[in-house]
Design a protein around this motif. Sequence first.
Motif, PDB file in Angstrom:
ATOM      1  N   ILE A  41       0.826  -1.208   0.000  1.00 58.57           N
ATOM      2  CA  ILE A  41       0.000   0.000   0.000  1.00 58.57           C
ATOM      3  C   ILE A  41       0.862   1.260   0.000  1.00 58.57           C
ATOM      4  O   ILE A  41       0.441   2.308  -0.493  1.00 58.57           O
ATOM      5  CB  ILE A  41      -0.959   0.001   1.222  1.00 58.57           C
ATOM      6  N   PHE A  42       2.088   1.178   0.535  1.00 60.98           N
ATOM      7  CA  PHE A  42       2.981   2.340   0.545  1.00 60.98           C
ATOM      8  C   PHE A  42       3.268   2.792  -0.887  1.00 60.98           C
ATOM      9  O   PHE A  42       3.297   3.992  -1.187  1.00 60.98           O
ATOM     10  CB  PHE A  42       4.284   1.998   1.261  1.00 60.98           C
ATOM     11  N   HIS A  43       3.456   1.831  -1.788  1.00 61.87           N
ATOM     12  CA  HIS A  43       3.760   2.155  -3.182  1.00 61.87           C
ATOM     13  C   HIS A  43       2.491   2.428  -3.980  1.00 61.87           C
ATOM     14  O   HIS A  43       2.521   3.161  -4.972  1.00 61.87           O
ATOM     15  CB  HIS A  43       4.540   1.006  -3.817  1.00 61.87           C
ATOM     16  N   GLU A  44       1.350   1.842  -3.562  1.00 59.45           N
ATOM     17  CA  GLU A  44       0.112   1.998  -4.317  1.00 59.45           C
ATOM     18  C   GLU A  44      -0.655   3.262  -3.940  1.00 59.45           C
ATOM     19  O   GLU A  44      -1.534   3.694  -4.683  1.00 59.45           O
ATOM     20  CB  GLU A  44      -0.805   0.794  -4.070  1.00 59.45           C
ATOM     21  N   PHE A  45      -0.353   3.849  -2.805  1.00 56.32           N
ATOM     22  CA  PHE A  45      -1.181   4.935  -2.279  1.00 56.32           C
ATOM     23  C   PHE A  45      -1.290   6.110  -3.241  1.00 56.32           C
ATOM     24  O   PHE A  45      -0.306   6.554  -3.830  1.00 56.32           O
ATOM     25  CB  PHE A  45      -0.628   5.434  -0.940  1.00 56.32           C
ATOM     26  N   LEU A  46      -2.524   6.622  -3.374  1.00 55.08           N
ATOM     27  CA  LEU A  46      -2.774   7.845  -4.133  1.00 55.08           C
ATOM     28  C   LEU A  46      -3.654   8.760  -3.293  1.00 55.08           C
ATOM     29  O   LEU A  46      -4.652   8.312  -2.724  1.00 55.08           O
ATOM     30  CB  LEU A  46      -3.498   7.530  -5.447  1.00 55.08           C
ATOM     31  N   PRO A  47      -3.315  10.042  -3.187  1.00 58.05           N
ATOM     32  CA  PRO A  47      -4.164  10.979  -2.438  1.00 58.05           C
ATOM     33  C   PRO A  47      -5.537  11.098  -3.093  1.00 58.05           C
ATOM     34  O   PRO A  47      -5.663  11.034  -4.311  1.00 58.05           O
ATOM     35  CB  PRO A  47      -3.393  12.302  -2.507  1.00 58.05           C
ATOM     36  N   GLN A  48      -6.572  11.278  -2.258  1.00 57.20           N
ATOM     37  CA  GLN A  48      -7.931  11.436  -2.765  1.00 57.20           C
ATOM     38  C   GLN A  48      -8.442  12.843  -2.499  1.00 57.20           C
ATOM     39  O   GLN A  48      -7.954  13.547  -1.617  1.00 57.20           O
ATOM     40  CB  GLN A  48      -8.863  10.418  -2.098  1.00 57.20           C
ATOM     41  N   SER A  49      -9.440  13.215  -3.265  1.00 55.30           N
ATOM     42  CA  SER A  49     -10.104  14.495  -3.054  1.00 55.30           C
ATOM     43  C   SER A  49     -11.303  14.292  -2.138  1.00 55.30           C
ATOM     44  O   SER A  49     -11.693  13.173  -1.830  1.00 55.30           O
ATOM     45  CB  SER A  49     -10.549  15.086  -4.392  1.00 55.30           C
ATOM     46  N   ALA A  50     -11.894  15.397  -1.688  1.00 57.45           N
ATOM     47  CA  ALA A  50     -13.056  15.334  -0.798  1.00 57.45           C
ATOM     48  C   ALA A  50     -13.862  16.598  -0.977  1.00 57.45           C
ATOM     49  O   ALA A  50     -13.440  17.546  -1.666  1.00 57.45           O
ATOM     50  CB  ALA A  50     -12.613  15.177   0.657  1.00 57.45           C
ATOM     51  N   HIS A  51     -15.033  16.604  -0.359  1.00 59.27           N
ATOM     52  CA  HIS A  51     -15.875  17.799  -0.391  1.00 59.27           C
ATOM     53  C   HIS A  51     -16.353  18.094   1.022  1.00 59.27           C
ATOM     54  O   HIS A  51     -16.785  17.198   1.743  1.00 59.27           O
ATOM     55  CB  HIS A  51     -17.082  17.606  -1.310  1.00 59.27           C
ATOM     56  N   GLY A  52     -16.259  19.342   1.415  1.00 56.44           N
ATOM     57  CA  GLY A  52     -16.653  19.755   2.758  1.00 56.44           C
ATOM     58  C   GLY A  52     -15.719  20.837   3.244  1.00 56.44           C
ATOM     59  O   GLY A  52     -15.197  21.633   2.453  1.00 56.44           O
ATOM     60  N   LYS A  53     -15.475  20.885   4.559  1.00 54.29           N
ATOM     61  CA  LYS A  53     -14.468  21.810   5.063  1.00 54.29           C
ATOM     62  C   LYS A  53     -13.835  21.244   6.313  1.00 54.29           C
ATOM     63  O   LYS A  53     -14.446  20.477   7.071  1.00 54.29           O
ATOM     64  CB  LYS A  53     -15.059  23.192   5.310  1.00 54.29           C
ATOM     65  N   LEU A  54     -12.603  21.629   6.540  1.00 46.32           N
ATOM     66  CA  LEU A  54     -11.832  21.164   7.678  1.00 46.32           C
ATOM     67  C   LEU A  54     -12.058  22.086   8.869  1.00 46.32           C
ATOM     68  O   LEU A  54     -12.531  23.219   8.711  1.00 46.32           O
ATOM     69  CB  LEU A  54     -10.347  21.112   7.315  1.00 46.32           C
ATOM     70  N   PRO A  55     -11.736  21.632  10.082  1.00 47.16           N
ATOM     71  CA  PRO A  55     -11.897  22.508  11.250  1.00 47.16           C
ATOM     72  C   PRO A  55     -11.190  23.846  11.061  1.00 47.16           C
ATOM     73  O   PRO A  55     -10.068  23.919  10.564  1.00 47.16           O
ATOM     74  CB  PRO A  55     -11.242  21.685  12.372  1.00 47.16           C
ATOM     75  N   TYR A  56     -11.887  24.910  11.460  1.00 47.86           N
ATOM     76  CA  TYR A  56     -11.398  26.286  11.414  1.00 47.86           C
ATOM     77  C   TYR A  56     -11.289  26.841  10.001  1.00 47.86           C
ATOM     78  O   TYR A  56     -10.790  27.940   9.799  1.00 47.86           O
ATOM     79  CB  TYR A  56     -10.054  26.446  12.150  1.00 47.86           C
TER      80      TYR A  56
END
Length: 926
Positions: A151-166
């Motif tokens: 999984i270390f080599h396969e990992f890809l960042p994903q997008s999201a919708h919403g907002k983070l704290p602050y």
Amino acid sequence: MDSARAGKKSTGGVAGPSELESYVASLYSILGYNVKTNVPLGGQQIDVLVERHLEGIGVTRIIIECKYKTSGSVSNQDVFDTISAFDALMKAQGISHCVMVTNTRFSQQAQNAADNNRLFKLVQLADLEDDLVNVADSLLALKKGYESEQIFHEFLPQSAHGKLPYSKNEGSIENLLDATIDWIENFGEGFLTILGDFGGGKTTLLRRLEYEHSSLFLQKKTRHRPLYFTLKDYSFYDGLDDFIASSARQKYQRNMPPNVFWTLAKEAGFLFLLDGFDEIITGSDRADRAKTFLSLHRLVTSGSPVILTCRPAYFVSSEELNDLIRQVNSKTGQKNVGLPARWDAHLFNIGETNALTRTNQFLFEKYVDNTTLDPLLGISNTVVNLEVFRPAQIDEYLAKFDEDFQRVSNSGWREVKSEIEKIYDLTDLMKRPIMLSMIKDTILQGQIDIRRNNVIGGAFSLYDAYTSLNLKRDWGKSKGRKLLNEKQRQEYAQLIALTMFKRGSLDVDHSEIVQVAKKTSTEFELSAELNQHNPEQIAADIQVTTFLSRQGSSFRFAHKSFMEFFVAKSVVERLSHPRLSRSSLAESYPREIISFIGEAASINLKLLGNALVAYRAAINAPRKTGETAMIKRNVLGILLCSQDTITTDYFSDNHVWELSVRKRVIDGVVVRETSWDYCGWHLVTLSNSSITRSAFVGWRVEGGNWLNSSFSGRLQDCHFEDLEMSGCVIAASTQKTIFQSCQFSGGALTLRGEFQISGSRFKNTVVSIEIGVGAISRLASTSFEDCEIADVLGPQTRPVMIERCNFSDCHFVGFTPSSKFVERLIYENEVFSKGLTADDEKTIILDRCAGIFFIDEFDDRIKIGKQGFKAVGDLFLVAQGALQSKIKSREAFDKAIRKRLEKPYPELLDKLKATFPAMFIRTAGV
């Protein structure tokens, strides 16, 4: 990140000088010292004074000077000033040592100044914390372990919708991993919940955050020690403290006293990663869900940043979720609530999986019997929804395995992706990280044979394996996940799918799921203990474990294809019993469900046999009913989807509607008087067959080959694309029918009516055209080579529109193009034949062509002279009415065309004379 307020900065962990003094005092207290703060001593104010009795030495008194910095480092002057004060107090007040503690760092000059005094010590806050809990070795082992995993080599960042704290604004988050790290390091506190459906990458994201913060902590770039909690195990422990102690011991390989843990947590010393809230207990009603959520209240409000993951379907509505988050955020929730009542769980059975054992066993071992791949979901005090992979991310992921694909299938990742996209709805499923990984492994295990364009067992076997494995993963997660076993959950999934199918809706609300849960045990193999639970608890279990996702207050399957598969699976199970086969085939199933059933029958001859028995009973029934027609239609669809090669005529005298045929061969079949409505053929080979006196409406043919076959009948609203015909004879009356990017070799094509041919190629083909009254037909961007082209019945009242077509070595045996085409032909012939230049390019290509074009003699734009004809090379433009009415014109035409065609095209000339005798002068003896 935009800030709503000035939050704690995680680099120092404390918000100001007084907070630093208080925190340092608490740490020394945990280390066993008696602590006093803000002590007046010898006329000076001491930040912290600590004392401890040491056996054989007596009482040791230590002055603690706290230096808080918002930026920069502690200088040598600060050190000199403190040493001077310490020297004055050492003998008079019995002080043995002096320690200076800072939340930042010491300059090199400050360290040099301290080195000259052995009783004076400089300590960074992080080092003081490490005296209490040194987790560096454990985090280093965790980091190296993760780097050794696939999984270390396969990992890809994903997008999201919403907002983070602050964060001020809600919207799209391009890279949730980076954005989350920024929030943690900029503010050092807050509560984020990440929501995502099954296989959406929730656990993968949390594990990556654990890895990234382990690396940052080891580099002393953060003071947030990542602590991962597997919430599926929460119900096994006697309360929150017991669960925390066990989790810390498992991750850090050491015991952590509660007072140490909560002290560090209060000062943002951790990053809490809470994986899978929906896995704590699924058989719960709203009150139980609230109680479980609030039992985590103390951890969520501890002072360290917290990330919680969950499936959105776990909560009946967004309002329920938001209400719980408000209770936690307000810090008024119950602090000592217990967990809901628990029940005994059966041991997870990792026994035999279903069909296609080798691939399924591999997937089972990797995705079910593997605790590191549990799914997770994240929500925040303002919700963040994890998004699926985008096309570019899918490409990036598959490209990582290009060498593996080349080794197994002799195909690159692009070819692999192209084949995946041809399998029903796998294009959509592979947007989910876990499903993409499973599909990749299925290819590498050989179940999807890229080289032969073949899927063993078709899409049905893939969905059967994927859904079964995911149900096993769900059922094996925790004690709470065992209210319904795998088979019962699959049965409920089928029943919910059937409910949606019969209602004609892809949505179902919570009350309908409760009604489903009320079904009696006679319909399911329910255990006796299941009757102890109310429908609300069962419904909660169903929502989380049968691929349902929440949209507002209603639920739907994570994808439409899951609903279709579960309906098909229900039909397959009933079709396996001869007495139920007829009733199971009496429903009007859409083509997708028929396709699933057919693929199941392709690897189960018993299903095919039962279907044929039902078919024969239907065609031999003395009284034909609507049910009879439906059974015949469904069985025909199953046969088309289950047999690679069709050599038996099942179609004559039958009505077929809304079916799809994919990658099949129909060979040596003679079909008469069949009607097909809105059916699709994809990559179908039709060879040595004939279809006569038949009607097709809404027929879509994509790809495939027709070889030495014939068709005669009616085509209405039909679309042919990328089809190759060789040696075929087609005669059709057409209405709104399109041929796009098709290839015709040999044979004959006769079209009567309204049609369009574009981007196609004809070679050595006889093309005959008749345009109906009021119809508009068009040839566009198409090439004709060595073809014979003619009107079916002489000059047309409605000519064919021709746009950018190429004709080479073609014979026109009386053909009526549009006036615009003829006008342009005359213009280009005059301009280019004289070597003149023109601003526009030559648009009409007629190379080595000969014959007759009929023109509209009443169109003033076309100037061919009074004789009624005009030669353009070996082509003759003829106004047939004017020519035939004047004997001298006919004589002139006869002489001119003989002169042009008699030697180079004698056969064409003979055919023209035989076809249009009134246009030629009869010679003696003829």
